[in-house]
Design a protein around this motif. Structure first.
Motif, PDB file in Angstrom:
ATOM      1  N   ARG A  22       0.576  -1.283  -0.170  1.00 61.64           N
ATOM      2  CA  ARG A  22      -0.067   0.064  -0.140  1.00 61.64           C
ATOM      3  C   ARG A  22       0.981   1.249   0.023  1.00 61.64           C
ATOM      4  O   ARG A  22       1.962   1.334   0.507  1.00 61.64           O
ATOM      5  N   SER A  23       0.479   2.332  -0.648  1.00 62.94           N
ATOM      6  CA  SER A  23       1.114   3.602  -0.518  1.00 62.94           C
ATOM      7  C   SER A  23       0.700   4.351   0.688  1.00 62.94           C
ATOM      8  O   SER A  23       0.069   3.997   1.469  1.00 62.94           O
ATOM      9  N   GLN A  24       1.672   5.244   0.933  1.00 69.23           N
ATOM     10  CA  GLN A  24       1.336   6.103   2.090  1.00 69.23           C
ATOM     11  C   GLN A  24       0.133   6.896   2.208  1.00 69.23           C
ATOM     12  O   GLN A  24      -0.467   6.920   3.284  1.00 69.23           O
ATOM     13  N   GLN A  25      -0.615   7.084   0.948  1.00 71.48           N
ATOM     14  CA  GLN A  25      -1.728   7.844   0.928  1.00 71.48           C
ATOM     15  C   GLN A  25      -2.915   6.555   1.165  1.00 71.48           C
ATOM     16  O   GLN A  25      -3.786   6.919   1.911  1.00 71.48           O
ATOM     17  N   ASP A  26      -2.676   5.320   0.821  1.00 64.94           N
ATOM     18  CA  ASP A  26      -3.676   4.648   1.312  1.00 64.94           C
ATOM     19  C   ASP A  26      -3.609   4.154   2.671  1.00 64.94           C
ATOM     20  O   ASP A  26      -4.356   4.025   3.188  1.00 64.94           O
TER      21      ASP A  26
END
Length: 97
Positions: free
Chosen positions: A4-8
């Motif tokens: 997962r990305s940091q935004q997720d």
């Protein structure tokens, strides 16, 4: 499932925080609504204990129900490729027109 990305991860953290705060508010409102007669009216000790027990049970159920409801509705990231952002044919408004 991939990483997962940091935004997720940030979106999940905010959603969990919102779920906990809103579930706490709903549980407190349910508990206060049920136990308020015990505080305002001159009831026996048994009636006060019964209302407090029922209020605690309702508050616990409301907390869990609200928490599950909010987190269940959180959109999940699809495993497959993202949908196309534009129509497949030029000059058309959608792929099936």
């Amino acid at each position: 499932m991939g990483r997962r990305s940091q935004q997720d991860r940030d979106a999940i953290t905010v959603e969990i925080g919102y779920a906990l705060v809103s579930a706490s508010f709903v549980a407190a409102a349910g508990f206060a609504g049920i136990t308020a007669p015990a505080l305002v009216l001159d009831l026996s000790d048994t009636a006060g204990r019964v209302l407090t027990a029922v209020g605690g049970t309702v508050a616990a159920f409301a907390f869990v129900a609200r928490l599950v409801h909010v987190l269940w509705r959180f959109p999940r990231r699809p495993d497959g490729p993202p949908p196309p952002s534009q129509p497949s044919r030029t000059g058309r408004t959608s792929p099936d027109s």
